[in-house]
Scaffold this active site. Structure first.
Site, PDB file in Angstrom:
ATOM      1  N   SER A 172       0.753   2.431   9.013  1.00  0.00           N
ATOM      2  CA  SER A 172       0.723   2.960   7.665  1.00  0.00           C
ATOM      3  C   SER A 172       0.208   1.978   6.617  1.00  0.00           C
ATOM      4  CB  SER A 172       2.116   3.436   7.264  1.00  0.00           C
ATOM      5  OG  SER A 172       3.013   2.358   7.135  1.00  0.00           O
ATOM      6  N   SER A 199       3.320  -0.618  11.765  1.00  0.00           N
ATOM      7  CA  SER A 199       2.559  -0.346  10.539  1.00  0.00           C
ATOM      8  C   SER A 199       1.911  -1.553   9.895  1.00  0.00           C
ATOM      9  CB  SER A 199       3.449   0.354   9.506  1.00  0.00           C
ATOM     10  OG  SER A 199       3.576   1.714   9.818  1.00  0.00           O
ATOM     11  N   LYS A 207       1.508  -3.167  -0.822  1.00  0.00           N
ATOM     12  CA  LYS A 207       1.614  -1.780  -0.360  1.00  0.00           C
ATOM     13  C   LYS A 207       2.340  -0.970  -1.435  1.00  0.00           C
ATOM     14  CE  LYS A 207       3.109   0.637   3.922  1.00  0.00           C
ATOM     15  NZ  LYS A 207       3.690   0.405   5.258  1.00  0.00           N
TER      16      LYS A 207
END
Lengths: 95, 487
Positions: free
Chosen positions: B155, B179, B80
């Protein structure tokens, strides 16, 4: 249930965020709605309930107070938007 | 095809010398070239660095290094866009970081490297992990590999999309209110949120410091266990990481569910769950029962206050954490005549709309005159939510719920209504507030279009071993984890 007590300009200023007039109108209305929603918490009786800041309470986590190597000055400054003479350059603060 | 393998199947081939780490990395790069134009999971990609790491892994294998000592040796894993890896970008999918390059490796990155992983690429996310769809990325949204018109969740949407599109063998994300689990559910992969304090947060873009936790997104439960084992453990650089021993998570897998008590929280089975999601969930509960689990209905009476509590606590913490982005030491700067206007201009221009919305909300709930009414009250309700979990875990070993009330939604559907977007996290949020662990794994598909459905299991604090064992038993008895998106 909107919250009409919310002054978007005042809070954006506290948060150091410049907003356009359009953003002020849009975010102000949306935040009013969200604050109306979170008022839901007022339904609960929380008298005598301890507030919780962390799920896993660890107290007084300390390390030995000793000198250790850190990243070199050039690496620390490498991402600076403006730098000179080993310093971050900022606008004038006092006349 | 090489890129379709699970992580454990790949390491078996690497160990046997059937494939090289370089070939595995090239297979991912070829796959990215073929499909990422549609998926848009990768924000940046340093091919030379990736191949260099893979060649180093091949050299280590040739010199006798083993997967017993380095369980991820030669495995390409994406990150990420908020993990610090030395010399690489970490934009948090925000414009405000400009051309930032990390001056150091964070602890998770270092531990994954020590385990032999080939860490490559920054995958997309909602800006500063604020969102449930990746539509809040400053660099354009990612697409769900099962239906490109739909969001991959968020996310950690780029993580889930990159795993589901088979562009990497696993991806590392963060979970502040769902997330990891929500995008895993929407993309049909396995997403694990460890207990708060299980994995170090040092070198991870901080959003809400009492809620953030690092975890893996992978193709199956065994791969997730291997990845957690490589990342978990106490870190002196993170004062909230807990000095608890790390069990061998992968070694514990393989049992059935005899004697396991699963709690069905009645407050989670509300009206408004998509009928196909509900049917898949009910079938999963029956499957667990067939495998020997006892199902007990439990009550979590403060569930309905989770989202409101979260959006006070999380935004308050984010408003403090994101104060560091001031245009002075790193990232983009928009000039002003004095420091005050420099801050306001930089932050006004650099942050996207959702980030501004949350910082302003967080600033408000902490501000003089409102602190007690909002922030302090939310912290007290958080205590009540944690007690719900403690009470449930007195009678059951884990909770079983849907991960998300509905399958992946279409892009644009919720962008003008932030509150509706927040409510898509209704089943995942309480776990972060209580600080316990949770996992989402595939439990079926909708019919038309075919979209993945996620099953969530929530475990006791530091009970990842048992949680993974339960998830693995269910997974191995069902076909869902073997399905792949047709791209």
């Amino acid at each position: 249930m909107a919250n009409n007590d919310f002054d978007i300009r005042y809070v954006a200023n506290l948060a150091r965020i410049a907003l356009s007039p359009d953003e002020e109108a849009k975010l102000g209305a949306q935040l009013g709605d969200i604050l109306g929603y979170v008022k839901k918490l007022e339904e609960l009786d929380v008298a005598g309930v301890e507030p919780m800041a962390h799920a896993v309470p660890l107290a007084n986590v300390l390390r030995a107070d000793e000198v250790r190597p850190s990243i070199p000055q050039e690496a620390a400054l490498a991402n600076a938007p403006k730098q000179a003479n080993g310093l971050f350059i900022v606008p004038k603060i006092v006349e | 095809m090489l890129h379709e393998l699970t992580l454990s199947a790949l390491t078996a081939k690497l160990a046997a010398g059937e494939v090289s780490a370089r070939e595995a990395m090239l297979a991912c790069l070829d796959r990215i070239d073929a499909v990422d134009g549609q998926v848009n999971a990768f924000m940046s990609l340093d091919r030379d660095d990736a191949l260099g790491q893979a060649e180093a892994a091949d050299a280590a294998l040739a010199n006798g290094s083993t997967h017993a000592a380095q369980p991820l040796l030669g495995v390409p894993v994406s990150l990420k866009d908020l993990f610090c890896a030395k010399g690489q970008p970490a934009n948090c999918s925000s414009k405000i970081l400009g051309d930032f390059r990390s001056p150091y490796d964070g602890t998770v990155v270092r531990k994954l490297r020590d385990a032999g992983a080939v860490l490559f690429g920054r995958v997309n996310m909602d800006e500063f992990a604020m969102g449930s769809s990746t539509e809040n990325s400053a660099f354009g949204r990612s697409h769900n590999p099962w239906d490109l018109e739909r969001v991959p969740g968020g996310s950690s949407g780029g993580c889930a999309a990159s795993v589901a599109a088979q562009e990497c063998f696993a991806s590392i994300g963060t979970d502040t209110g769902g997330s990891i689990r929500q995008p895993a559910a929407l993309c049909g992969c396995v997403g694990l949120k460890p207990t708060y304090g299980r994995v170090s947060r040092y070198g991870v873009g901080a959003v809400a410091s009492s809620l953030d936790q690092v975890g893996p997104l992978a193709r199956d439960v065994r791969d997730s266990a291997t990845l957690l084992g490589a990342m978990a453990g106490h870190d002196p650089r993170d004062s909230t990481s807990v000095p608890t021993e790390v069990p061998d998570y992968a070694a514990g897998l393989g049992g059935d569910l005899k004697g396991i008590k699963l709690g069905l929280p009645r407050e989670y089975l509300i009206d408004g769950i998509d009928p196909e999601v509900r049917a898949a969930f009910d079938a999963a509960v029956k499957q667990c029962e067939a495998l020997g689990a006892e199902i007990h209905e439990v009550s979590m009476p403060h569930t309905e206050y989770g989202v409101a509590t979260y959006y006070i606590v999380a935004t308050a913490e984010a408003s403090a954490n994101l104060a560091r982005f001031d245009g002075i030491r790193y990232g983009e700067r928009v000039d002003g005549d004095d420091p005050f206007s420099l801050y306001c201009n930089t932050r006004g221009r650099g942050f996207g709309e959702e980030v501004k919305r949350r910082i302003i909300l967080g600033t408000y709930v902490l501000s003089s005159g409102y602190y007690d009414a909002y922030y302090l009250r939310a912290q007290k309700v958080r205590t009540l939510i944690k007690r719900d979990f403690e009470q449930a875990f007195e009678t059951v070993d884990a909770l079983i719920t849907p991960t998300v009330p509905a399958p992946a939604f279409k892009a644009g559907e919720k962008m003008d209504d932030p509150l509706q977007m927040y409510l898509s996290d209704i089943f995942t949020i309480s776990c972060n507030l209580a600080g316990t662990c949770g996992i989402s794994l595939p439990c079926g598909f909708t019919s038309d279009p075919k979209l993945p459905i996620g099953l969530q299991l929530l475990g006791k604090p530091f009970g990842e071993s048992e949680l993974l064992q339960i998830a693995h038993a269910y997974e191995q008895a069902t076909p869902w984890h073997t399905e792949r998106a047709a791209l």
